[in-house]
Design a protein around this motif. Structure first.
Motif: not given
Length: 352
Positions: A119, A121-122, A155, A157, A168, A170, A172, A213
């Motif tokens: 994906h 990332n956020l 990952s 998500k 959201a 996530l 990984s 993050d």
């Protein structure tokens, strides 16, 4: 009982027969000609450079997107998306076939979407709409911090929208599978791990977003060290003008150069006409450990021939304070430390 089973089987068969499903081929082709000054040559002298480039305001790509209606508000979804260098025809993202995205999952109209695979990332998902240049590969906040548009392997998500609020998360199991023993290592789940969460909220013309993050090191020796980013941004949309501000703080134990920095940006987008828009932005990195504080200024004009085809010209000036070495395209060695750089690119983009 027999009649009940027959009725249930018939209903299931009809549901399958009438389920809506589709697979869409899509992509972006973006190429242009770029000029840069103060580019070091083979012996370290500053020179001018004119070159053809791909993916200037949007990364060139192609992809497949699929969806199947499973009933009761549920959909099965997948995306396979690969990046390319349009000037050479080669794959980017390390030569991966689907290096931009590759995931499968389920989408619920009530509870949101959960997907598994590779994906964005956020930071990208949640903050891109708050950057005046939309994290363009050239001349945006992406050049100050490439992880703002990073991608993560292995990952899971989740994203859900509830009224004006989007949330959201996530996780990984290993950000980069191309690093030997850099992810999903037996007995050490911290190697290459990423954890992230964030939100956006819209109330009328005002929007705000934030994200956190955290990355762990990609080796056994650095697995206990982290790289953390805290991002907050806001935008005000007053047609035909949008105004943007953003802030990102980086605290890293994984790098020795510029390990603690603040990145600030602000900008304006002005849609002068349905087919023409101007964007102006400024980005500044403040290094808390040295005097290396580069600043870049960007001006871009975009003319839309149609909904799918547009032409653009973008110019950037980067001022390297304190011996920093930020080029118009990022920390890629394209400018001598302490030298300022002017860059401009003119090109065309087609979406399909």
């Amino acid at each position: 009982m027999k009649r009940t089973l027959i009725a249930a089987a018939t209903a299931a068969a009809c549901s399958y027969t009438y389920a809506q499903s589709s697979v869409t081929l899509y992509g972006v082709a973006d190429a242009g000609v770029e000029y840069l000054n103060h580019v070091p040559n083979a012996v370290g002298q500053a020179n001018k450079l004119v070159r053809m480039t791909s993916g200037n305001i949007a990364g060139s790509r192609w992809g497949l997107r699929g969806v199947e209606d499973l009933g009761n508000g549920l959909k099965g979804v997948f995306v396979l998306e690969g990046g390319m260098a349009l000037d050479s025809g080669t794959a980017v993202q390390g030569g991966r076939l689907f290096g931009r995205k590759a995931y499968v999952g389920i989408d619920s109209s009530r509870f949101g979407q959960l997907t598994l695979g590779r994906h964005h990332n956020l930071l990208f998902d949640l903050i891109i709409s708050f950057d005046p240049m939309l994290f363009a590969p050239k001349y945006s906040s992406f050049n100050h911090d490439a992880w703002l548009a990073g991608r993560t392997d292995n990952s899971a998500k989740y994203a859900g929208t509830f009224g004006g609020l989007t949330v959201a998360a996530l996780y990984s199991f290993g950000v980069d599978s191309s690093v030997a023993n850099g992810s999903e290592v037996p007995g050490n789940s911290r190697i290459g791990r990423e954890m992230s969460a964030g939100f956006t909220y819209q109330a009328g013309k005002f929007r705000v977003g934030g994200a956190y993050d955290q990355l762990n090191g990609s080796s056994a020796a650095t697995a206990g060290k982290t790289e953390r980013r805290y991002v907050g941004a806001a935008a005000l949309d007053i047609n035909p003008i949008s105004v943007y501000v953003g802030y990102r703080r980086l605290v890293s134990q994984l790098v020795t150069s510029m390990p603690r920095t603040d990145l600030l940006w602000a900008g304006v987008n002005w849609n002068l006409a349905p087919t023409f828009a101007l964007t102006g932005a400024a980005y500044k990195t403040n290094d808390r450990t040295s005097a290396k504080d580069p600043v870049s200024f960007v001006l871009s004009a975009d003319y839309r021939f149609s909904k799918r085809t547009d032409a653009y010209i973008t110019a950037s000036y980067t001022k390297n304070n304190g011996g920093s070495a930020l080029g118009a395209n990022g920390y890629d060695g394209s400018v001598l430390p302490g030298n300022n750089q002017f860059g401009t690119v003119i090109g065309m983009r087609h979406s399909f």
